[in-house]
Scaffold this motif. Structure first.
Motif, PDB file in Angstrom:
ATOM      1  N   ILE A 157      33.679  36.050  43.968  1.00 58.18           N
ATOM      2  CA  ILE A 157      34.878  36.708  44.409  1.00 58.18           C
ATOM      3  C   ILE A 157      35.316  35.207  43.809  1.00 58.18           C
ATOM      4  CG2 ILE A 157      36.991  37.567  45.690  1.00 58.18           C
ATOM      5  CD1 ILE A 157      36.001  39.195  46.809  1.00 58.18           C
ATOM      6  N   TYR A 158      35.856  35.618  42.380  1.00 57.96           N
ATOM      7  CA  TYR A 158      36.530  33.824  41.860  1.00 57.96           C
ATOM      8  C   TYR A 158      38.844  33.742  42.658  1.00 57.96           C
ATOM      9  CZ  TYR A 158      32.793  33.609  38.922  1.00 57.96           C
ATOM     10  OH  TYR A 158      30.733  33.681  39.007  1.00 57.96           O
ATOM     11  N   GLY A 159      38.967  32.614  41.848  1.00 56.62           N
ATOM     12  CA  GLY A 159      40.593  32.362  42.004  1.00 56.62           C
ATOM     13  C   GLY A 159      41.164  32.787  40.749  1.00 56.62           C
ATOM     14  N   THR A 160      42.095  32.803  40.859  1.00 53.29           N
ATOM     15  CA  THR A 160      43.170  32.433  39.570  1.00 53.29           C
ATOM     16  C   THR A 160      44.272  32.791  39.979  1.00 53.29           C
ATOM     17  OG1 THR A 160      44.263  34.556  38.790  1.00 53.29           O
ATOM     18  CG2 THR A 160      42.012  33.877  37.832  1.00 53.29           C
ATOM     19  N   GLY A 161      45.188  31.931  38.927  1.00 56.58           N
ATOM     20  CA  GLY A 161      47.151  31.887  39.644  1.00 56.58           C
ATOM     21  C   GLY A 161      46.982  29.758  39.019  1.00 56.58           C
ATOM     22  N   ASP A 162      47.240  29.816  40.515  1.00 55.15           N
ATOM     23  CA  ASP A 162      47.954  27.992  40.153  1.00 55.15           C
ATOM     24  C   ASP A 162      46.764  26.650  39.909  1.00 55.15           C
ATOM     25  OD1 ASP A 162      51.385  28.777  40.557  1.00 55.15           O
ATOM     26  OD2 ASP A 162      50.571  28.390  42.723  1.00 55.15           O
ATOM     27  N   ALA A 163      45.688  27.276  40.841  1.00 59.29           N
ATOM     28  CA  ALA A 163      44.524  26.325  41.118  1.00 59.29           C
ATOM     29  C   ALA A 163      43.722  27.432  40.208  1.00 59.29           C
ATOM     30  CB  ALA A 163      44.183  25.661  41.795  1.00 59.29           C
ATOM     31  N   ALA A 164      44.037  27.431  39.018  1.00 55.73           N
ATOM     32  CA  ALA A 164      42.867  28.476  38.217  1.00 55.73           C
ATOM     33  C   ALA A 164      41.502  28.492  38.210  1.00 55.73           C
ATOM     34  CB  ALA A 164      43.521  28.940  36.414  1.00 55.73           C
ATOM     35  N   SER A 165      40.817  29.098  38.250  1.00 59.46           N
ATOM     36  CA  SER A 165      38.916  28.789  38.202  1.00 59.46           C
ATOM     37  C   SER A 165      38.352  29.045  37.394  1.00 59.46           C
ATOM     38  CB  SER A 165      38.407  28.578  40.060  1.00 59.46           C
ATOM     39  OG  SER A 165      38.432  29.616  40.267  1.00 59.46           O
ATOM     40  N   ILE A 166      39.494  30.346  36.879  1.00 61.83           N
ATOM     41  CA  ILE A 166      38.687  31.729  35.610  1.00 61.83           C
ATOM     42  C   ILE A 166      39.989  31.141  34.367  1.00 61.83           C
ATOM     43  CG2 ILE A 166      38.453  33.505  35.071  1.00 61.83           C
ATOM     44  CD1 ILE A 166      37.964  34.763  38.028  1.00 61.83           C
ATOM     45  N   LEU A 167      39.359  31.203  33.134  1.00 63.70           N
ATOM     46  CA  LEU A 167      39.776  30.939  32.019  1.00 63.70           C
ATOM     47  C   LEU A 167      40.305  32.273  31.697  1.00 63.70           C
ATOM     48  CD1 LEU A 167      38.713  28.016  29.772  1.00 63.70           C
ATOM     49  CD2 LEU A 167      41.189  28.452  31.692  1.00 63.70           C
ATOM     50  N   TYR A 168      39.675  33.621  31.842  1.00 60.11           N
ATOM     51  CA  TYR A 168      39.112  34.927  31.235  1.00 60.11           C
ATOM     52  C   TYR A 168      37.999  36.012  31.833  1.00 60.11           C
ATOM     53  CZ  TYR A 168      39.008  39.131  28.884  1.00 60.11           C
ATOM     54  OH  TYR A 168      38.456  40.651  28.815  1.00 60.11           O
ATOM     55  N   ALA A 169      38.795  36.725  32.441  1.00 59.43           N
ATOM     56  CA  ALA A 169      38.155  38.173  32.590  1.00 59.43           C
ATOM     57  C   ALA A 169      39.076  39.016  32.492  1.00 59.43           C
ATOM     58  CB  ALA A 169      38.938  37.775  34.514  1.00 59.43           C
ATOM     59  N   GLU A 170      38.556  40.122  32.346  1.00 62.67           N
ATOM     60  CA  GLU A 170      38.643  41.674  32.186  1.00 62.67           C
ATOM     61  C   GLU A 170      39.549  42.057  33.504  1.00 62.67           C
ATOM     62  OE1 GLU A 170      35.767  44.505  31.175  1.00 62.67           O
ATOM     63  OE2 GLU A 170      34.812  43.454  30.400  1.00 62.67           O
ATOM     64  N   ASP A 171      40.855  43.255  32.907  1.00 57.88           N
ATOM     65  CA  ASP A 171      41.464  43.419  34.545  1.00 57.88           C
ATOM     66  C   ASP A 171      40.520  44.899  35.493  1.00 57.88           C
ATOM     67  OD1 ASP A 171      43.618  42.449  33.171  1.00 57.88           O
ATOM     68  OD2 ASP A 171      44.403  43.934  32.218  1.00 57.88           O
ATOM     69  N   LYS A 172      39.735  45.074  34.504  1.00 62.78           N
ATOM     70  CA  LYS A 172      39.101  45.366  35.698  1.00 62.78           C
ATOM     71  C   LYS A 172      38.302  45.041  36.915  1.00 62.78           C
ATOM     72  CE  LYS A 172      34.254  45.706  32.865  1.00 62.78           C
ATOM     73  NZ  LYS A 172      33.336  47.056  32.618  1.00 62.78           N
ATOM     74  N   PHE A 173      37.865  44.461  36.851  1.00 62.15           N
ATOM     75  CA  PHE A 173      37.414  43.326  37.378  1.00 62.15           C
ATOM     76  C   PHE A 173      39.048  42.334  38.541  1.00 62.15           C
ATOM     77  CE2 PHE A 173      34.861  42.150  33.997  1.00 62.15           C
ATOM     78  CZ  PHE A 173      33.699  43.384  34.931  1.00 62.15           C
ATOM     79  N   ASP A 174      40.141  42.826  38.632  1.00 67.24           N
ATOM     80  CA  ASP A 174      41.046  42.253  39.353  1.00 67.24           C
ATOM     81  C   ASP A 174      41.399  42.855  41.070  1.00 67.24           C
ATOM     82  OD1 ASP A 174      43.059  41.418  40.393  1.00 67.24           O
ATOM     83  OD2 ASP A 174      44.608  41.661  38.930  1.00 67.24           O
ATOM     84  N   ILE A 175      41.063  42.626  42.072  1.00 65.13           N
ATOM     85  CA  ILE A 175      41.380  43.112  43.600  1.00 65.13           C
ATOM     86  C   ILE A 175      42.688  42.019  43.824  1.00 65.13           C
ATOM     87  CG2 ILE A 175      38.511  44.036  43.342  1.00 65.13           C
ATOM     88  CD1 ILE A 175      38.265  41.529  45.407  1.00 65.13           C
ATOM     89  N   THR A 176      43.207  41.783  43.493  1.00 65.76           N
ATOM     90  CA  THR A 176      44.271  41.000  43.386  1.00 65.76           C
ATOM     91  C   THR A 176      44.936  42.013  44.861  1.00 65.76           C
ATOM     92  OG1 THR A 176      44.513  39.504  42.256  1.00 65.76           O
ATOM     93  CG2 THR A 176      46.047  39.913  43.727  1.00 65.76           C
ATOM     94  N   LYS A 177      44.883  43.783  44.300  1.00 63.31           N
ATOM     95  CA  LYS A 177      46.087  43.823  44.969  1.00 63.31           C
ATOM     96  C   LYS A 177      44.983  44.800  46.292  1.00 63.31           C
ATOM     97  CE  LYS A 177      49.447  46.137  41.496  1.00 63.31           C
ATOM     98  NZ  LYS A 177      49.258  45.386  40.684  1.00 63.31           N
ATOM     99  N   GLU A 178      44.226  44.898  45.730  1.00 62.79           N
ATOM    100  CA  GLU A 178      43.278  45.022  47.030  1.00 62.79           C
ATOM    101  C   GLU A 178      43.402  44.571  48.270  1.00 62.79           C
ATOM    102  OE1 GLU A 178      39.093  46.333  46.350  1.00 62.79           O
ATOM    103  OE2 GLU A 178      39.678  46.521  44.443  1.00 62.79           O
ATOM    104  N   ILE A 179      43.024  43.141  47.941  1.00 69.19           N
ATOM    105  CA  ILE A 179      42.761  42.101  48.820  1.00 69.19           C
ATOM    106  C   ILE A 179      44.110  42.293  49.798  1.00 69.19           C
ATOM    107  CG2 ILE A 179      43.306  39.772  49.355  1.00 69.19           C
ATOM    108  CD1 ILE A 179      40.544  40.756  49.079  1.00 69.19           C
ATOM    109  N   ILE A 180      45.392  42.384  48.919  1.00 67.79           N
ATOM    110  CA  ILE A 180      47.275  42.202  49.463  1.00 67.79           C
ATOM    111  C   ILE A 180      47.223  43.402  50.309  1.00 67.79           C
ATOM    112  CG2 ILE A 180      49.299  42.392  49.158  1.00 67.79           C
ATOM    113  CD1 ILE A 180      48.505  40.896  45.596  1.00 67.79           C
ATOM    114  N   LYS A 181      46.590  44.563  50.140  1.00 66.71           N
ATOM    115  CA  LYS A 181      47.160  46.076  50.764  1.00 66.71           C
ATOM    116  C   LYS A 181      46.288  45.198  52.163  1.00 66.71           C
ATOM    117  CE  LYS A 181      46.351  50.422  50.971  1.00 66.71           C
ATOM    118  NZ  LYS A 181      46.188  50.931  52.838  1.00 66.71           N
TER     119      LYS A 181
END
Length: 201
Positions: A157-181
């Motif tokens: 599970i990678y982290g993006t945002g202020d301290a980005a460690s990914i330059l590109y990823a497909e939206d289908k791999f984004d689990i931000t909402k799941e984690i927030i919930k």
């Protein structure tokens, strides 16, 4: 002689058989269906979005905003008194003479410095307090994501945002909402338990 011939023939046949077995194993291995190869499950979390939408982080921000306003009220009242005195200083200086103006001017300068130091000290105190709590919160979020990843079978599970460690990823791999919930549900859970306990009493 016949026995020797039979032995060598047997050896040759067994060697051929071993070669055939080895070849057939390698062919079967090469022809494994794609489904049999385990897919590496990966995902990423937008950490900026996470901290914006995580209820505990919002509560912490709100707590220190209130604390800052509360502790700053007294200081703000002193600053306003100082501003008023500084504004009246010009008019009073003409009426009271040069000696008074010099003494009063030095006093005002000293007070201005003291108020500046007080503002700085208050800001540092609040930063130190909120920094400790924020570090604890971030540490808790990391532990939660690690446990979440293990439970859901993610290899990474990678982290993006202020301290980005990914330059590109497909939206289908984004689990931000799941984690927030999941984090918000976990954060609300103790409050619900406390409410139930209060109702029982």
């Amino acid at each position: 002689m016949i026995q020797e011939y039979q032995k060598s023939n047997f050896k040759n046949r067994s060697k051929k058989a071993l070669v055939l077995i080895a070849l057939s194993i390698s062919i079967v291995a090469c022809n494994k269906p794609a489904e049999a190869v385990k897919e590496v499950k990966t995902a990423y979390v937008d950490t900026s979005e996470l901290m914006k939408e995580y209820t505990e982080a919002k509560d912490l921000e709100s707590k220190y905003k209130s604390k800052s306003e509360e502790k700053g009220k007294q200081l703000e009242a002193e600053i306003n008194r100082f501003k008023q005195e500084a504004a009246n200083f010009q008019a009073q200086a003409q009426a009271n003479g040069q000696a008074w103006a010099q003494q009063k001017g030095a006093e005002l300068q000293k007070r201005e410095q003291q108020l500046g130091y007080a503002q700085q000290a208050l800001s540092q105190e609040l930063q130190a307090e909120s920094g400790k709590e924020m570090d604890s919160l971030v540490s808790g979020v990391k532990k939660f994501i690690k446990a979440y990843g293990k439970e859901k079978g993610y290899a990474y599970i990678y982290g993006t945002g202020d301290a980005a460690s990914i330059l590109y990823a497909e939206d289908k791999f984004d689990i931000t909402k799941e984690i927030i919930k999941a984090l918000n549900d976990k954060y609300k859970a103790p409050a619900k338990t406390e409410e139930k306990a209060a109702v029982k009493k």
